[in-house]
Motif scaffolding. Structure first.
Motif, PDB file in Angstrom:
ATOM      1  N   ALA A   1      40.662 -26.481 -35.775  1.00 15.09           N
ATOM      2  CA  ALA A   1      40.224 -25.218 -35.160  1.00 15.09           C
ATOM      3  C   ALA A   1      41.322 -24.156 -35.189  1.00 15.09           C
ATOM      4  CB  ALA A   1      39.756 -25.467 -33.733  1.00 15.09           C
ATOM      5  N   ASP A   2      41.771 -23.801 -36.394  1.00 14.34           N
ATOM      6  CA  ASP A   2      42.769 -22.753 -36.506  1.00 14.34           C
ATOM      7  C   ASP A   2      42.072 -21.398 -36.606  1.00 14.34           C
ATOM      8  OD1 ASP A   2      41.735 -23.042 -39.113  1.00 14.34           O
ATOM      9  OD2 ASP A   2      43.567 -22.177 -39.956  1.00 14.34           O
ATOM     10  N   LEU A   3      42.832 -20.373 -36.921  1.00 14.21           N
ATOM     11  CA  LEU A   3      42.297 -19.016 -36.984  1.00 14.21           C
ATOM     12  C   LEU A   3      41.160 -18.900 -38.012  1.00 14.21           C
ATOM     13  CD1 LEU A   3      42.477 -16.022 -36.219  1.00 14.21           C
ATOM     14  CD2 LEU A   3      44.362 -15.786 -37.849  1.00 14.21           C
ATOM     15  N   THR A   4      41.382 -19.441 -39.199  1.00 15.76           N
ATOM     16  CA  THR A   4      40.366 -19.359 -40.255  1.00 15.76           C
ATOM     17  C   THR A   4      39.111 -20.134 -39.890  1.00 15.76           C
ATOM     18  OG1 THR A   4      42.113 -19.124 -41.919  1.00 15.76           O
ATOM     19  CG2 THR A   4      39.931 -19.768 -42.702  1.00 15.76           C
ATOM     20  N   GLN A   5      39.298 -21.322 -39.329  1.00 14.94           N
ATOM     21  CA  GLN A   5      38.150 -22.152 -38.961  1.00 14.94           C
ATOM     22  C   GLN A   5      37.314 -21.484 -37.874  1.00 14.94           C
ATOM     23  OE1 GLN A   5      36.795 -24.588 -40.273  1.00 14.94           O
ATOM     24  NE2 GLN A   5      35.480 -25.548 -38.738  1.00 14.94           N
ATOM     25  N   MET A   6      37.960 -20.886 -36.887  1.00 14.57           N
ATOM     26  CA  MET A   6      37.221 -20.206 -35.832  1.00 14.57           C
ATOM     27  C   MET A   6      36.427 -19.034 -36.405  1.00 14.57           C
ATOM     28  SD  MET A   6      37.789 -21.957 -33.156  1.00 14.57           S
ATOM     29  CE  MET A   6      37.102 -20.873 -31.908  1.00 14.57           C
ATOM     30  N   GLY A   7      37.024 -18.316 -37.359  1.00 12.23           N
ATOM     31  CA  GLY A   7      36.304 -17.240 -38.007  1.00 12.23           C
ATOM     32  C   GLY A   7      35.136 -17.746 -38.829  1.00 12.23           C
ATOM     33  N   LYS A   8      35.344 -18.873 -39.521  1.00 16.32           N
ATOM     34  CA  LYS A   8      34.281 -19.445 -40.342  1.00 16.32           C
ATOM     35  C   LYS A   8      33.098 -19.882 -39.480  1.00 16.32           C
ATOM     36  CE  LYS A   8      35.720 -22.482 -43.251  1.00 16.32           C
ATOM     37  NZ  LYS A   8      36.177 -23.793 -43.787  1.00 16.32           N
TER      38      LYS A   8
ATOM     39  N   TYR B   1      35.709 -11.617 -40.836  1.00 16.00           N
ATOM     40  CA  TYR B   1      36.839 -11.820 -41.741  1.00 16.00           C
ATOM     41  C   TYR B   1      37.760 -10.608 -41.795  1.00 16.00           C
ATOM     42  CZ  TYR B   1      34.836 -16.238 -43.141  1.00 16.00           C
ATOM     43  OH  TYR B   1      34.369 -17.532 -43.117  1.00 16.00           O
ATOM     44  N   SER B   2      37.273  -9.462 -41.387  1.00 19.39           N
ATOM     45  CA  SER B   2      38.171  -8.313 -41.234  1.00 19.39           C
ATOM     46  C   SER B   2      39.152  -8.568 -40.092  1.00 19.39           C
ATOM     47  CB  SER B   2      37.362  -7.040 -40.955  1.00 19.39           C
ATOM     48  OG  SER B   2      36.566  -6.686 -42.064  1.00 19.39           O
ATOM     49  N   ILE B   3      38.649  -9.120 -39.002  1.00 21.27           N
ATOM     50  CA  ILE B   3      39.514  -9.451 -37.868  1.00 21.27           C
ATOM     51  C   ILE B   3      40.489 -10.563 -38.254  1.00 21.27           C
ATOM     52  CG2 ILE B   3      39.566 -10.428 -35.532  1.00 21.27           C
ATOM     53  CD1 ILE B   3      38.663  -7.563 -35.571  1.00 21.27           C
ATOM     54  N   VAL B   4      40.002 -11.580 -38.961  1.00 21.15           N
ATOM     55  CA  VAL B   4      40.873 -12.688 -39.388  1.00 21.15           C
ATOM     56  C   VAL B   4      41.993 -12.161 -40.280  1.00 21.15           C
ATOM     57  CG1 VAL B   4      40.972 -14.787 -40.783  1.00 21.15           C
ATOM     58  CG2 VAL B   4      39.103 -14.464 -39.169  1.00 21.15           C
TER      59      VAL B   4
END
Length: 274
Positions: A219-226, A239-242
Motif C-alpha cells: 500500500a504505497d503511494l502508487t498502489q493507493m492511487g491505483k 495520477y496527477s496527484i500521484v
C-alpha cells in the motif's frame, strides 16, 4: 562550436522559480477543489510506506554495496571474483523482474531451507514452522530493492575509494595506522566527496523505483492511487496527484543533496587553503 563558461546570470535557477510557481498553482487547485482534496487525502496515506521502503531499502543497499565494494578491492582473487560476479549478474536483471523473483521464488525457497535446517528446533517445540505468508510482501519488496541497488551502489563506492590519492594511504600506513583506521580516517572521508553526487542520484532513483512495490499489492503511494482510480474511474485526477507528490519528493531531495554537496565542497576548499 566552442564552449564557453556559463556566466553568473545563467546560474540563477529560473527552472526552480518556474517549478515552484507551478507547484504553488497546483496546491491552490487542490485546496480549492473538493475532488482533488479527496484524492490527496486518500492517496497520501501511502506516502509513509513509500518513504519507509525507500529509507530502509537504501540504507541496506548502501551497507551491502560497501561490503561488495571492499570485496572487489580485496587482495584475495576469490573475493574479487565473487564481488564482480554479484555486480554483473544483479545489474543485468531488471528491478521489476528481480522483485518478482525475490517475492515468489526467493521467499518460498528461503522458507523451505529454513524449515529444513530448523527441523530439530521445531521438533523440540522451540520455534514454529515458518510459512511463506509470514514474510510480508513489503519486506520482500525491500529486500529486492536492496539487492538490486546494492550492485550499482557498490560501483559508486569502488570508484570513490579508488579516487583517493594512493600517497595519502601510504603515508597513513607509514604512520602505523591499521587497515581499518586507514579506511575510516583517511579513505572514506575523502571518498565521500566523490561518491555523494552519484549516491544521491541513486537515492532519488530509488524513491521513484519504490513505486514498483505496488505490483505486489504493497500500500504505497502508487498502489493507493491505483486502487482509488480503479474504483472511482478518476484516472486523470488521481495520477496527477500521484505524480505531483512524487515530484515534490524527488525535486526536494535533489535540492537538499545539491546543498549538501556545496557545503562539503566549501568545507574541502577551506581545509585545503587552511
Amino acid at each position: 562550436m566552442a564552449l564557453s563558461k556559463p556566466s553568473s546570470d545563467s546560474d540563477f535557477p529560473y527552472w526552480l522559480v518556474a517549478a515552484t510557481a507551478i507547484a504553488v498553482f497546483i496546491a491552490i487547485v487542490i485546496a480549492t477543489n473538493d475532488l482533488y482534496t479527496q484524492v490527496l487525502v486518500i492517496v497520501s496515506k501511502g506516502v509513509w510506506i513509500t518513504i519507509f521502503v525507500t529509507l530502509v531499502g537504501f540504507s541496506l543497499a548502501s551497507a551491502l554495496g560497501l561490503i561488495i565494494a571492499v570485496m572487489g578491492l580485496s587482495r584475495s582473487l576469490v573475493m574479487r571474483q565473487v564481488a564482480r560476479f554479484y555486480v554483473e549478474i544483479i545489474r543485468g536483471v531488471p528491478i521489476l523482474v528481480l522483485l518478482f523473483y525475490i517475492a515468489f521464488v526467493g521467499a518460498p525457497g528461503f522458507v523451505v531451507a529454513w524449515n529444513y535446517l530448523s527441523t530439530p528446533l521445531q521438533e523440540a517445540g522451540l520455534i514454529d514452522e515458518l510459512k511463506v505468508r509470514d514474510i510480508s510482501l513489503m519486506w520482500r519488496a525491500i529486500i529486492s530493492l536492496t539487492i538490486g541497488y546494492s550492485a550499482f551502489i557498490s560501483e559508486v563506492f569502488r570508484a570513490g575509494i579508488l579516487a583517493v590519492d594512493e600517497g595519502q594511504i601510504e603515508a597513513a600506513q607509514a604512520l602505523g595506522l591499521t587497515r581499518w583506521q586507514r579506511f575510516r580516517l583517511i579513505i572514506m572521508p575523502q571518498a565521500l566527496r566523490t561518491i555523494l553526487p552519484p549516491l544521491g542520484n541513486d537515492f532519488v532513483a530509488m524513491v521513484k523505483d519504490s513505486s514498483l512495490v505496488s505490483v505486489l499489492g504493497v500500500a504505497d503511494l502508487t498502489q493507493m492511487g491505483k486502487v482509488y482510480a480503479s474504483g472511482s474511474f478518476r484516472f486523470f485526477e488521481t495520477y496527477s496527484i500521484v505524480a505531483y507528490i512524487y515530484l515534490l519528493l524527488t525535486v526536494g531531495l535533489s535540492l537538499a543533496l545539491r546543498a549538501l554537496e556545496r557545503r562539503l565542497r566549501q568545507a574541502g576548499n577551506i581545509d585545503e587553503t587552511g
